[in-house]
Design a protein around this motif. Structure first.
Motif, PDB file in Angstrom:
ATOM      1  N   THR A 404      72.080  14.012 -36.407  1.00 37.70           N
ATOM      2  CA  THR A 404      71.229  14.829 -37.284  1.00 37.70           C
ATOM      3  C   THR A 404      71.073  16.262 -36.744  1.00 37.70           C
ATOM      4  O   THR A 404      70.135  16.976 -37.124  1.00 37.70           O
ATOM      5  CB  THR A 404      69.842  14.187 -37.447  1.00 37.70           C
ATOM      6  N   ASN A 405      72.052  16.644 -35.881  1.00 35.01           N
ATOM      7  CA  ASN A 405      72.058  18.009 -35.335  1.00 35.01           C
ATOM      8  C   ASN A 405      70.806  18.411 -34.582  1.00 35.01           C
ATOM      9  O   ASN A 405      70.414  19.569 -34.583  1.00 35.01           O
ATOM     10  CB  ASN A 405      72.277  19.038 -36.459  1.00 35.01           C
ATOM     11  N   GLN A 406      70.151  17.450 -33.977  1.00 36.59           N
ATOM     12  CA  GLN A 406      68.985  17.775 -33.149  1.00 36.59           C
ATOM     13  C   GLN A 406      69.476  18.175 -31.765  1.00 36.59           C
ATOM     14  O   GLN A 406      70.547  17.753 -31.341  1.00 36.59           O
ATOM     15  CB  GLN A 406      68.077  16.550 -32.985  1.00 36.59           C
ATOM     16  N   GLU A 407      68.639  18.925 -31.061  1.00 40.42           N
ATOM     17  CA  GLU A 407      69.017  19.407 -29.736  1.00 40.42           C
ATOM     18  C   GLU A 407      69.122  18.267 -28.727  1.00 40.42           C
ATOM     19  O   GLU A 407      69.922  18.304 -27.799  1.00 40.42           O
ATOM     20  CB  GLU A 407      67.943  20.384 -29.264  1.00 40.42           C
ATOM     21  N   GLY A 408      68.307  17.251 -28.925  1.00 38.96           N
ATOM     22  CA  GLY A 408      68.303  16.150 -27.964  1.00 38.96           C
ATOM     23  C   GLY A 408      67.014  15.358 -28.118  1.00 38.96           C
ATOM     24  O   GLY A 408      66.361  15.444 -29.145  1.00 38.96           O
ATOM     25  N   ILE A 409      66.659  14.617 -27.074  1.00 39.75           N
ATOM     26  CA  ILE A 409      65.408  13.847 -27.150  1.00 39.75           C
ATOM     27  C   ILE A 409      64.540  14.118 -25.921  1.00 39.75           C
ATOM     28  O   ILE A 409      65.034  14.594 -24.890  1.00 39.75           O
ATOM     29  CB  ILE A 409      65.674  12.324 -27.266  1.00 39.75           C
ATOM     30  N   MET A 410      63.263  13.806 -26.078  1.00 44.23           N
ATOM     31  CA  MET A 410      62.346  13.871 -24.953  1.00 44.23           C
ATOM     32  C   MET A 410      61.933  12.436 -24.662  1.00 44.23           C
ATOM     33  O   MET A 410      61.669  11.657 -25.591  1.00 44.23           O
ATOM     34  CB  MET A 410      61.099  14.674 -25.312  1.00 44.23           C
ATOM     35  N   ILE A 411      61.863  12.121 -23.372  1.00 47.15           N
ATOM     36  CA  ILE A 411      61.453  10.766 -22.986  1.00 47.15           C
ATOM     37  C   ILE A 411      60.184  10.910 -22.160  1.00 47.15           C
ATOM     38  O   ILE A 411      60.156  11.688 -21.195  1.00 47.15           O
ATOM     39  CB  ILE A 411      62.572  10.102 -22.158  1.00 47.15           C
ATOM     40  N   LYS A 412      59.138  10.202 -22.557  1.00 39.88           N
ATOM     41  CA  LYS A 412      57.856  10.406 -21.872  1.00 39.88           C
ATOM     42  C   LYS A 412      57.307   9.102 -21.300  1.00 39.88           C
ATOM     43  O   LYS A 412      57.296   8.072 -21.985  1.00 39.88           O
ATOM     44  CB  LYS A 412      56.854  11.024 -22.848  1.00 39.88           C
ATOM     45  N   ASP A 413      56.887   9.206 -20.064  1.00 39.33           N
ATOM     46  CA  ASP A 413      56.358   8.062 -19.339  1.00 39.33           C
ATOM     47  C   ASP A 413      55.059   7.580 -20.012  1.00 39.33           C
ATOM     48  O   ASP A 413      54.173   8.392 -20.287  1.00 39.33           O
ATOM     49  CB  ASP A 413      56.069   8.530 -17.894  1.00 39.33           C
TER      50      ASP A 413
END
Ligand code: ATP
Length: 589
Positions: A404-413
């Motif tokens: 979906t052409n997103q920059e990437g993901i964030m993963i949060k503890d």
């Protein structure tokens, strides 16, 4: 403190041994400063006139000071100009003019009985900067203010006064240097606590003043959210595979989109004053009147929110490309660009609500509160999260993001310990970008350290730039590549004009460089750079702990100027490069 004494300290900070012993020098300076001098002394040493979020803007350029100096000394403008070209620095020019002609020859004073060289205090000199920052002052009025101070300064004081006027003290003193000096000054001073207070207040001079007047107890009392004053944003560590997240997060985590826009911190005080802040504590309040209006309408409590503003296509319900967002004007025609470029804020954190700080609560608690606080509306929405305990989900979600052409993901503890850590590149947040996972089309935020003049079509502008990364341990910039591609002619013209303003005669003390460009610059401009690979380097100075040097191969400017970041914190660090190079390094070049 007398301004003359302060200038002696600045002179010391500029010479070789002073540069090596900055902390010790600042420490000595602190012991001599009166309480009212602390803020002026610190702001000026940082080349600023106030904390980042509220600094005076003088808007004075070298050229204006040449006119001023001509009027004040009676020396013709053409002569002043050629002397300026000889010295290359307005401070050196003022210093040398003063010793050359002597203060007494100043035209106004020539027949005056007034005694020149009354010793001025640092506070008195600093006051003149506030006067100069007043809006609507005529040039003559400005010259009068400058002249009033100038007539009482020695040659050495003039050097620093004129440099300060154009914001070119360039001592290499940073906030971190003051933090270290303060910790040393205050016997019970704990560096981490001082640093934390700085991240919470965004004002190192306030922290220093408090530490000196009220000790560490006073500093601790500063460590809360000050609604209306931006807090340093928490930022993320990068990872390059789903598996790698297990190094940092043992249990459950949340996966969110990494929206590609500007970080925004939204403040509303209990009496309804709304302010919007960028990641480097610049005001966004005027730039985003649509967000301002929404916050004014939607809340009746004090609140501090953290999120990302993106350009948004409401018709197709789609996040727009970052470049569209950059069309949102900062200064002129704001109303028009508000219509042309609608935005949406994806909120992912809440730092304060109704008199209570949220930062020490775990992420799930913060999100629960956030969801409750944000009423149904279009412009501000809470980011979606996907909860998981399986690192493979990170890889799957990243694939989705790519599609979906997103920059990437964030993963949060999601553990109980995972609090909000102001100003920290925290392991509670990991960024996993589409490109880290396969090849090095990853990007770096590099600072322009130097440049070479352009040739052929690029004659007259700088055409190739010496780019660097930042080493937080040694507090040094290391060269990483020469960058010449990806620039439009307009980019080069604009960069050249800006760089000429921050040009320095000598290589700054905190630059580690073997190569010598045509011009050196004060570290200020950050560009996003992509590259094909990281390779061994015979010339650049980015080194790992084994002493191996790296360089970027085939670097290219992505067109994204990182005005939302400031030096040194916004520059890609040595640690990051070393980590990435483990995955993308190829043999010698
Ligand atoms: P990059 O240069 O890779 O865009 P960055 O260097 O700007 O990242 P990092 O802190 O390293 O900044 O990455 C986190 C940034 O990503 C945040 O500062 C924020 O601007 C942005 N961001 C986008 N979506 C989110 C999200 N869901 N949660 C937290 N930050 C987000």
């Amino acid at each position: 403190m007398l301004f003359s004494k302060y200038c002696e300290y600045l002179e010391e900070l500029q010479n070789e041994s002073g540069r090596l012993n900055m902390i010790e020098t600042l420490n000595r300076m602190l012991s001599e400063l009166e309480l009212s001098d602390i803020k002026p002394a610190i702001y000026l040493s940082l080349g600023s006139f106030g904390p980042d979020y509220d600094k005076l803007v003088l808007g004075i350029k070298d050229k204006f000071l040449l006119t001023a100096l001509s009027k004040l000394t009676g020396i013709p403008g053409s002569e002043i100009k050629s002397l300026y070209e000889k010295y290359g620095d307005v401070g050196d020019l003022a210093e040398n003019l003063s010793t050359k002609i002597g203060v007494q020859t100043r035209v106004d004073d020539f027949f005056s009985d007034e005694t020149v060289n009354r010793e001025l205090s640092l506070s008195k000199v600093y006051e003149s900067f506030s006067k100069l920052a007043k809006e609507g002052l005529s040039n003559n009025a400005k010259i009068e203010i400058i002249g009033d101070i100038d007539s009482n300064l020695s040659a050495l004081e003039k050097k620093y006064y004129y440099r300060a006027l154009v914001g070119k003290l360039r001592l290499g003193v940073k906030e971190s240097t003051w933090i270290a000096a303060l910790a040393k000054y205050n016997d019970e001073g704990d560096k981490e606590e001082i640093e934390y207070a700085y991240h919470m207040t965004s004002d190192i001079a306030l922290v220093a003043e408090t530490a000196i007047s009220n000790g560490m107890e006073g500093v601790r009392a500063l460590c809360h959210v000050h609604v209306g004053t931006p807090i340093h944003s928490m930022v993320a560590q990068r990872i390059s595979s789903g598996e790698e997240l297990r190094k940092w997060i043992q249990g459950e985590f949340a996966i969110e989109n990494k929206y590609d826009g500007y970080r925004i911190q939204i403040h509303r005080t209990s009496n309804g004053i709304v302010t919007l802040w960028s990641r480097n504590q610049e005001s966004y309040t005027n730039q985003f009147p649509d967000i301002l209006e929404a916050v004014e309408k939607l809340f009746n409590k004090s609140v501090v929110l953290d999120g990302e503003v993106v350009a948004y296509d409401y018709e197709n319900d789609k996040v727009q490309n970052f470049n569209i967002l950059t069309q949102r004007s900062r200064k002129y025609g704001i109303e028009e660009t508000v219509k042309q470029v609608p935005v949406r804020v994806f909120l992912f954190d809440i730092l304060h609500i109704d008199g209570k700080d949220m930062i020490k609560h775990p992420y799930l608690t913060r999100r629960e509160v956030l969801k409750k606080v944000i009423p149904e509306n279009d412009i501000m929405v809470v980011s979606d999260i996907f909860r998981s305990s399986d690192p493979e989900d990170a890889d799957l979600q990243l694939l989705n993001a790519k599609e979906t052409n997103q920059e990437g993901i964030m993963i949060k503890d999601l553990s109980e310990e995972a609090i909000y850590e102001p100003g920290k590149r925290s392991f509670f947040w990991l960024k996993y970008k589409a490109d880290y996972s396969n090849n090095l089309s990853d990007t770096f935020d590099l600072v322009i350290m130097g440049a070479k003049h352009g040739k052929g079509k690029r004659a007259g502008v700088f055409g190739t730039f010496l780019m660097g990364i930042y080493d937080r341990v040694q507090e040094t910039y290391h060269t990483f590549c020469y960058l010449g591609s990806g620039f439009s002619e307009k980019d080069l013209e604009e960069l050249t004009a800006e760089l000429n303003d921050i040009r320095v005669e000598e290589k700054p003390a905190d630059y580690d460089s073997v190569v010598v460009p045509d011009a050196w610059f004060f570290p200020h401009i950050i560009l996003e750079v992509s590259a094909a690979e990281i390779s061994d380097s015979p010339v650049h100075t980015v080194r790992d702990s084994d002493g191996k040097a790296y360089a970027l191969r085939f670097p290219r400017y992505t067109g994204k100027r990182r005005t939302d970041k400031s030096v040194p914190d916004g520059v890609t660090t040595l640690d990051e490069v070393v980590e990435i190079s483990k995955h993308f390094r190829i043999g010698s070049n």
